[in-house]
Design an enzyme around this catalytic site. Sequence first.
Site, PDB file in Angstrom:
ATOM      1  CE  LYS A 217       3.419   7.799  -8.079  1.00 43.23           C
ATOM      2  NZ  LYS A 217       3.437   8.218  -6.471  1.00 43.23           N
TER       3      LYS A 217
ATOM      4  CE  LYS B 167       6.961   4.577  -5.026  1.00 47.70           C
ATOM      5  NZ  LYS B 167       5.957   3.130  -5.273  1.00 47.70           N
TER       6      LYS B 167
ATOM      7  CD  GLU C 289       3.817  10.703   5.274  1.00 45.94           C
ATOM      8  OE1 GLU C 289       4.101  11.650   5.803  1.00 45.94           O
ATOM      9  OE2 GLU C 289       2.741  10.910   4.608  1.00 45.94           O
TER      10      GLU C 289
END
Length: 217
Positions: free
Chosen positions: A14, A74, A165
Amino acid sequence: MNIAQLATRRYTTKSFDPSRKIPAEQVAQLKTLLRYSPSSTNSQPWHFVLASSDAGKAKVAEATSGFYVFNAAKVQNASHVVVLCARSEINEAHLARLLAQEEQDGRFATPEAKAGQNNGRTYFANMHRFDLKDAQHWMEKQVYLALGTLLLGAAALEIDACPIEGFDVKLLNDALDLRAQGLSAVVVVALGYRAADDFNAALPKSRLPMDEVLSEI
């Protein structure tokens, strides 16, 4: 190598350490994993965009604005980011290109073997294009085979990864000019090394019990 240990050790990172970069030799291995990923009838209905520069990652990060801003760091802090794309269509030109490459690589011992491969792949491609009318879904499923190959390979190289996604597909397609290339983004993978404050690294993995997810007959 204990591959089960890789599966239980890897996790979705993460938070990445922006100061750490994946060595070039390992990047080359990851690129090879993508190229040699399996696909139905060797259809290879994909293209992979690898971003390693700040400018390249910034282009990908354009798709993590608005609702998807939680994924921006990220993408920006990872060492490398891969955009896994599916072809917009699987047409005769692509089928011919595949067959020519297989012939060049020595896959066919006889003309009959070449014809058999072409007929078999064309049958399935046409089935999804014209009968089932799910060609895009079929091609995207092949892309996810490449995703699984990449994630397990990264774990073997002790590289952390985060499949994503949560991004705006249209923004990413526009930022990378994918539609003009006959492509569409399917999934993004951030790759690198976890930051010291990555909360997910310390959490135990959680999966349903084996007897709920696997039956033996």
